[in-house]
Write a protein that holds these residues in place. Structure first.
Motif, PDB file in Angstrom:
ATOM      1  N   TYR A 285       0.825  -1.209   0.000  1.00 12.26           N
ATOM      2  CA  TYR A 285       0.000   0.000   0.000  1.00 12.26           C
ATOM      3  C   TYR A 285       0.861   1.262   0.000  1.00 12.26           C
ATOM      4  O   TYR A 285       0.461   2.294  -0.549  1.00 12.26           O
ATOM      5  CB  TYR A 285      -0.900   0.017   1.242  1.00 12.26           C
ATOM      6  CG  TYR A 285      -1.734  -1.225   1.390  1.00 12.26           C
ATOM      7  CD1 TYR A 285      -2.919  -1.383   0.669  1.00 12.26           C
ATOM      8  CD2 TYR A 285      -1.333  -2.256   2.241  1.00 12.26           C
ATOM      9  CE1 TYR A 285      -3.687  -2.525   0.803  1.00 12.26           C
ATOM     10  CE2 TYR A 285      -2.095  -3.405   2.385  1.00 12.26           C
ATOM     11  CZ  TYR A 285      -3.259  -3.533   1.666  1.00 12.26           C
ATOM     12  OH  TYR A 285      -4.026  -4.675   1.788  1.00 12.26           O
ATOM     13  N   ALA A 286       2.018   1.160   0.613  1.00 11.02           N
ATOM     14  CA  ALA A 286       2.877   2.339   0.738  1.00 11.02           C
ATOM     15  C   ALA A 286       3.483   2.766  -0.587  1.00 11.02           C
ATOM     16  O   ALA A 286       3.894   3.927  -0.731  1.00 11.02           O
ATOM     17  CB  ALA A 286       3.995   2.063   1.746  1.00 11.02           C
ATOM     18  N   LYS A 287       3.517   1.869  -1.558  1.00 14.63           N
ATOM     19  CA  LYS A 287       4.159   2.218  -2.826  1.00 14.63           C
ATOM     20  C   LYS A 287       3.382   3.266  -3.613  1.00 14.63           C
ATOM     21  O   LYS A 287       3.891   3.840  -4.581  1.00 14.63           O
ATOM     22  CB  LYS A 287       4.374   0.968  -3.670  1.00 14.63           C
ATOM     23  CG  LYS A 287       3.088   0.282  -4.093  1.00 14.63           C
ATOM     24  CD  LYS A 287       3.385  -0.993  -4.869  1.00 14.63           C
ATOM     25  CE  LYS A 287       2.108  -1.698  -5.301  1.00 14.63           C
ATOM     26  NZ  LYS A 287       2.414  -2.964  -6.038  1.00 14.63           N
ATOM     27  N   TYR A 288       2.139   3.525  -3.211  1.00 12.23           N
ATOM     28  CA  TYR A 288       1.326   4.518  -3.922  1.00 12.23           C
ATOM     29  C   TYR A 288       1.429   5.906  -3.294  1.00 12.23           C
ATOM     30  O   TYR A 288       0.718   6.827  -3.720  1.00 12.23           O
ATOM     31  CB  TYR A 288      -0.144   4.079  -3.932  1.00 12.23           C
ATOM     32  CG  TYR A 288      -0.392   2.779  -4.659  1.00 12.23           C
ATOM     33  CD1 TYR A 288      -0.318   2.711  -6.043  1.00 12.23           C
ATOM     34  CD2 TYR A 288      -0.690   1.624  -3.948  1.00 12.23           C
ATOM     35  CE1 TYR A 288      -0.544   1.514  -6.707  1.00 12.23           C
ATOM     36  CE2 TYR A 288      -0.917   0.421  -4.599  1.00 12.23           C
ATOM     37  CZ  TYR A 288      -0.834   0.365  -5.982  1.00 12.23           C
ATOM     38  OH  TYR A 288      -1.046  -0.825  -6.641  1.00 12.23           O
ATOM     39  N   ASN A 289       2.269   6.062  -2.299  1.00 11.93           N
ATOM     40  CA  ASN A 289       2.318   7.355  -1.607  1.00 11.93           C
ATOM     41  C   ASN A 289       2.795   8.474  -2.507  1.00 11.93           C
ATOM     42  O   ASN A 289       2.301   9.603  -2.441  1.00 11.93           O
ATOM     43  CB  ASN A 289       3.214   7.254  -0.371  1.00 11.93           C
ATOM     44  CG  ASN A 289       4.683   7.285  -0.721  1.00 11.93           C
ATOM     45  OD1 ASN A 289       5.151   6.437  -1.487  1.00 11.93           O
ATOM     46  ND2 ASN A 289       5.420   8.238  -0.177  1.00 11.93           N
ATOM     47  N   THR A 290       3.756   8.179  -3.395  1.00 12.70           N
ATOM     48  CA  THR A 290       4.271   9.226  -4.292  1.00 12.70           C
ATOM     49  C   THR A 290       3.196   9.687  -5.262  1.00 12.70           C
ATOM     50  O   THR A 290       3.038  10.896  -5.520  1.00 12.70           O
ATOM     51  CB  THR A 290       5.491   8.706  -5.054  1.00 12.70           C
ATOM     52  OG1 THR A 290       6.477   8.249  -4.121  1.00 12.70           O
ATOM     53  CG2 THR A 290       6.100   9.803  -5.914  1.00 12.70           C
ATOM     54  N   SER A 291       2.432   8.745  -5.810  1.00  8.78           N
ATOM     55  CA  SER A 291       1.366   9.113  -6.749  1.00  8.78           C
ATOM     56  C   SER A 291       0.288   9.945  -6.052  1.00  8.78           C
ATOM     57  O   SER A 291      -0.193  10.949  -6.598  1.00  8.78           O
ATOM     58  CB  SER A 291       0.746   7.845  -7.352  1.00  8.78           C
ATOM     59  OG  SER A 291       1.724   7.082  -8.025  1.00  8.78           O
ATOM     60  N   PHE A 292      -0.083   9.534  -4.845  1.00  9.75           N
ATOM     61  CA  PHE A 292      -1.112  10.286  -4.118  1.00  9.75           C
ATOM     62  C   PHE A 292      -0.614  11.691  -3.773  1.00  9.75           C
ATOM     63  O   PHE A 292      -1.377  12.664  -3.852  1.00  9.75           O
ATOM     64  CB  PHE A 292      -1.495   9.533  -2.844  1.00  9.75           C
ATOM     65  CG  PHE A 292      -2.617  10.173  -2.094  1.00  9.75           C
ATOM     66  CD1 PHE A 292      -3.933  10.010  -2.495  1.00  9.75           C
ATOM     67  CD2 PHE A 292      -2.356  10.965  -0.990  1.00  9.75           C
ATOM     68  CE1 PHE A 292      -4.969  10.618  -1.799  1.00  9.75           C
ATOM     69  CE2 PHE A 292      -3.388  11.578  -0.291  1.00  9.75           C
ATOM     70  CZ  PHE A 292      -4.703  11.405  -0.699  1.00  9.75           C
ATOM     71  N   ALA A 293       0.663  11.809  -3.394  1.00  6.44           N
ATOM     72  CA  ALA A 293       1.226  13.122  -3.077  1.00  6.44           C
ATOM     73  C   ALA A 293       1.212  14.027  -4.307  1.00  6.44           C
ATOM     74  O   ALA A 293       0.933  15.228  -4.201  1.00  6.44           O
ATOM     75  CB  ALA A 293       2.645  12.972  -2.547  1.00  6.44           C
ATOM     76  N   PHE A 294       1.469  13.465  -5.486  1.00  2.87           N
ATOM     77  CA  PHE A 294       1.459  14.276  -6.707  1.00  2.87           C
ATOM     78  C   PHE A 294       0.048  14.740  -7.051  1.00  2.87           C
ATOM     79  O   PHE A 294      -0.159  15.887  -7.469  1.00  2.87           O
ATOM     80  CB  PHE A 294       2.042  13.472  -7.871  1.00  2.87           C
ATOM     81  CG  PHE A 294       2.048  14.222  -9.168  1.00  2.87           C
ATOM     82  CD1 PHE A 294       2.957  15.248  -9.394  1.00  2.87           C
ATOM     83  CD2 PHE A 294       1.131  13.921 -10.159  1.00  2.87           C
ATOM     84  CE1 PHE A 294       2.952  15.951 -10.590  1.00  2.87           C
ATOM     85  CE2 PHE A 294       1.115  14.618 -11.359  1.00  2.87           C
ATOM     86  CZ  PHE A 294       2.033  15.642 -11.563  1.00  2.87           C
ATOM     87  N   VAL A 295      -0.937  13.865  -6.877  1.00  2.00           N
ATOM     88  CA  VAL A 295      -2.336  14.266  -7.130  1.00  2.00           C
ATOM     89  C   VAL A 295      -2.741  15.383  -6.177  1.00  2.00           C
ATOM     90  O   VAL A 295      -3.385  16.366  -6.569  1.00  2.00           O
ATOM     91  CB  VAL A 295      -3.263  13.048  -6.986  1.00  2.00           C
ATOM     92  CG1 VAL A 295      -4.728  13.489  -7.043  1.00  2.00           C
ATOM     93  CG2 VAL A 295      -2.985  12.030  -8.083  1.00  2.00           C
ATOM     94  N   LEU A 296      -2.348  15.247  -4.912  1.00  3.33           N
ATOM     95  CA  LEU A 296      -2.674  16.280  -3.928  1.00  3.33           C
ATOM     96  C   LEU A 296      -1.989  17.598  -4.270  1.00  3.33           C
ATOM     97  O   LEU A 296      -2.589  18.680  -4.131  1.00  3.33           O
ATOM     98  CB  LEU A 296      -2.251  15.815  -2.540  1.00  3.33           C
ATOM     99  CG  LEU A 296      -2.635  16.706  -1.355  1.00  3.33           C
ATOM    100  CD1 LEU A 296      -4.139  16.893  -1.291  1.00  3.33           C
ATOM    101  CD2 LEU A 296      -2.121  16.104  -0.050  1.00  3.33           C
TER     102      LEU A 296
END
Length: 598
Positions: A285-296
């Motif tokens: 689940y943690a591997k998506y943190n970069t993508s979520f940070a970019f969307v935010l």
């Protein structure tokens, strides 16, 4: 055409005669005549298109009013600059002349005759506003500071009434009701400040005892309060612009804060998960943190630009720059404070206590010795800071850090690192780092070469090592009067010393010489916006920013020091296993083959 010129000449002459006759009664002085001549040359009537001619008398009055206003503005600015100094000087006389009822009679005898008149003359001089106007400083001071919250309870009239007796004009023999109430108010504030200080220390120690995850929650709450107080500074100042013209003003600020917090501490969470094999399942689940940070980030950026209003773009860009600066001060400098917590409580608690001790020792040294040895101003941003306080704080912090680090190194709860998120922590057991174990330490001899030899010889425990017959391979302790001995170097061997004490000295130097400038920067912000405190969250202390202003740099320095001098290798077995699982099958086989050959 000639007739027109003659008619214009007669009109100008008649105008000049009328203006002269209207002012002849006042019998102007030579300066007024020169000023009038200048004004006539500046405001000579010119026939315009459809406009009436300017009256010379009105022009002259306007010119003199402009000069008078300019002079009064200059005098007012000078008064505003001089009055705080004169009030401070008068207050010093207040402290010298005020005594209680029992000692009032002896002071009345001491300050008598010519000496008493000199004091009264000095008081009268100190109340002068520093200008050549007809009104004296006693009238000017209340007018200038009537609306100033910091000075509304203190004026030149209050100082004079407290210092001089109403009947004789001599020194008062008992404190007035106002002075008694002022002292009681100071005592009450000091009591509240001490009680809240002990309460904060209790909360700090109790949270550490509960566990690492609770301490991280306290840090997160502190960062929220810090950001709120700092962005509120400009929000309150420009509320009249923001209220009805700029939509989603505070929403965009908190969107930037949320983005920064998520991006900063998601990396920390992933780092902890990687170092714990039992939590590797969370990495999916943690591997998506970069993508979520970019969307935010994209959503925050679009919202910020979409809310910009024509006519206020420059103001909004300035506000955006202020928001980014606040994020750099809070989230940026505190990025690695969570790492300090999980590396061992000592790397979190020790720096905080060093800053607190430096502030306390500096206050004690400043109160007792301030401006007694060095009269030069320390820093203009904080006029109450003195060189004696700065130096005294440094000396006290060095001793405090030396003994506090030795005390903390004895407890595994303070020294052991952890890599788990647990709401019910158990007793910490670990293989102690060598810096927390007592050892025999030899100070480098090069250190003593920087110090004068007489001072080195006075230091306890320092041994003078000599060569025998000039042979550098044959060294022994020097014997006085032995002709075959010649000095080689000084040596200091310290037994039963915790190496962490040496690291504490380095952190103490930073806490004494660099960290206080974070407080000076906070003082500059308060001066720029006319604030006394950043908030009222902590009674007697102000806001969270007033207590944490020096901690930002200290936390960042501790992380850098730890990774540079304490634990330079950041690779661990759980991290290696995590990296092994990310390899392709052929790479895993090659890795095992290389390991077997070691």
């Amino acid at each position: 055409m000639l007739g027109g010129l003659r008619r214009r000449s007669r009109k100008n002459s008649s105008t000049h005669v009328e203006s002269t006759s209207s002012t002849a009664v006042t019998e102007p002085s030579q300066d007024d005549t020169l000023a009038r001549t200048q004004s006539e040359s500046d405001f000579s009537p010119v026939k315009g298109k459809g406009k009436a001619k300017m009256n010379l008398e009105e022009a002259y009055k306007r010119h003199m009013n402009l000069k008078r206003n300019k002079s009064e503005k200059k005098k007012r600015k000078q008064m505003e600059k001089d009055i705080p100094l004169k009030l401070e000087h008068a207050c010093s006389y207040d402290m010298q002349l005020m005594e209680d009822t029992a000692g009032g009679e002896s002071m009345g005898k001491a300050v008598s005759g010519q000496e008493g008149s000199d004091n009264r003359e000095h008081l009268q001089d100190s109340n002068v506003a520093g200008s050549s106007s007809d009104n004296d400083g006693t009238d000017a001071i209340p007018n200038l500071y009537a609306d100033d919250q910091r000075n509304k309870n203190y004026s030149a009239e209050t100082v004079t009434n407290d210092l001089l007796d109403s009947s004789t004009g001599g020194p008062r023999r008992a404190m007035s009701d106002g002075a008694v109430k002022k002292d009681e108010s100071k005592l009450k504030k000091m009591t509240v400040r001490l009680l809240m200080g002990f309460l904060m220390v209790g909360i700090f120690v109790g949270t550490m005892y509960c566990g690492h995850i609770y301490l991280c929650g306290l840090i997160f709450f502190s960062e929220v309060m810090l950001f709120r107080e700092l962005v509120k500074v400009r929000y309150n100042t420009f509320f009249h612009i923001i209220e009805e013209t700029i939509p989603l003003f505070r929403t965009t600020q908190w969107m930037w804060f949320t983005l920064s917090i998520f991006h900063t501490y998601s990396d920390f969470v992933i780092e902890v998960i990687k170092s714990n094999t039992s939590q590797h399942y969370l990495l999916n689940y943690a591997k998506y943190n970069t993508s979520f940070a970019f969307v935010l980030y994209s959503a925050t950026f679009v919202t910020t630009i979409a809310t910009m209003q024509k006519g206020y773009i420059r103001f909004q860009i300035n506000q955006l720059c202020w928001t980014i600066l606040v994020l750099c001060l809070t989230v940026g400098q505190l990025k690695y404070i969570m790492h300090n917590v999980y590396n061992g409580f000592i790397w979190f608690a020790l720096p905080i206590m060093l800053v607190v001790s430096n502030d306390s020792f500096a206050w004690v040294a400043g109160v007792t010795c301030g401006r007694k040895f060095i009269q030069r101003e320390f820093i203009s941003l904080s006029p109450n800071k003195t060189w004696e306080g700065f130096i005294g704080g440094w000396i006290g912090t060095m001793f405090f850090g030396w003994y506090l680090s030795r005390f903390m190194a004895r407890f595994t709860w303070m020294t052991c690192p952890t890599n788990s998120f647990s709401f019910f922590p158990s007793k910490l057991e670990c293989e102690l780092d060598p810096v927390f174990e007592p050892a025999t330490n030899i100070f480098p001899s090069q250190v003593f070469e920087l110090i004068p030899t007489p001072l080195v010889q006075m230091m306890p425990g320092v041994v003078n090592m000599c060569m025998v017959d000039g042979d550098s391979s044959n060294l022994t302790a020097c014997i006085s009067g032995e002709p075959s001995h010649s000095h080689h170097h000084f040596e200091l061997v310290v037994k039963n010393l915790y190496p962490v004490q040496i690291h504490a000295l380095g952190l103490s130097l930073f806490a004494s010489f660099v960290a206080p400038f974070g407080g000076f920067f906070a003082s500059a912000i308060k001066r720029a916006y006319g604030l006394k405190d950043f908030g009222k969250f902590i009674p007697g202390h102000g806001g969270m920013m007033d207590r944490m202003d020096c901690q930002f740099l200290m936390a960042l320095c501790t992380w850098v020091h730890y990774n540079t001098f304490v634990r330079m290798a950041t690779v661990s077995v759980p991290k290696m296993i995590y990296m092994y699982k990310l390899m392709k099958e052929s790479d895993q086989e090659e890795f095992l083959r290389q390991i077997s050959q070691l």
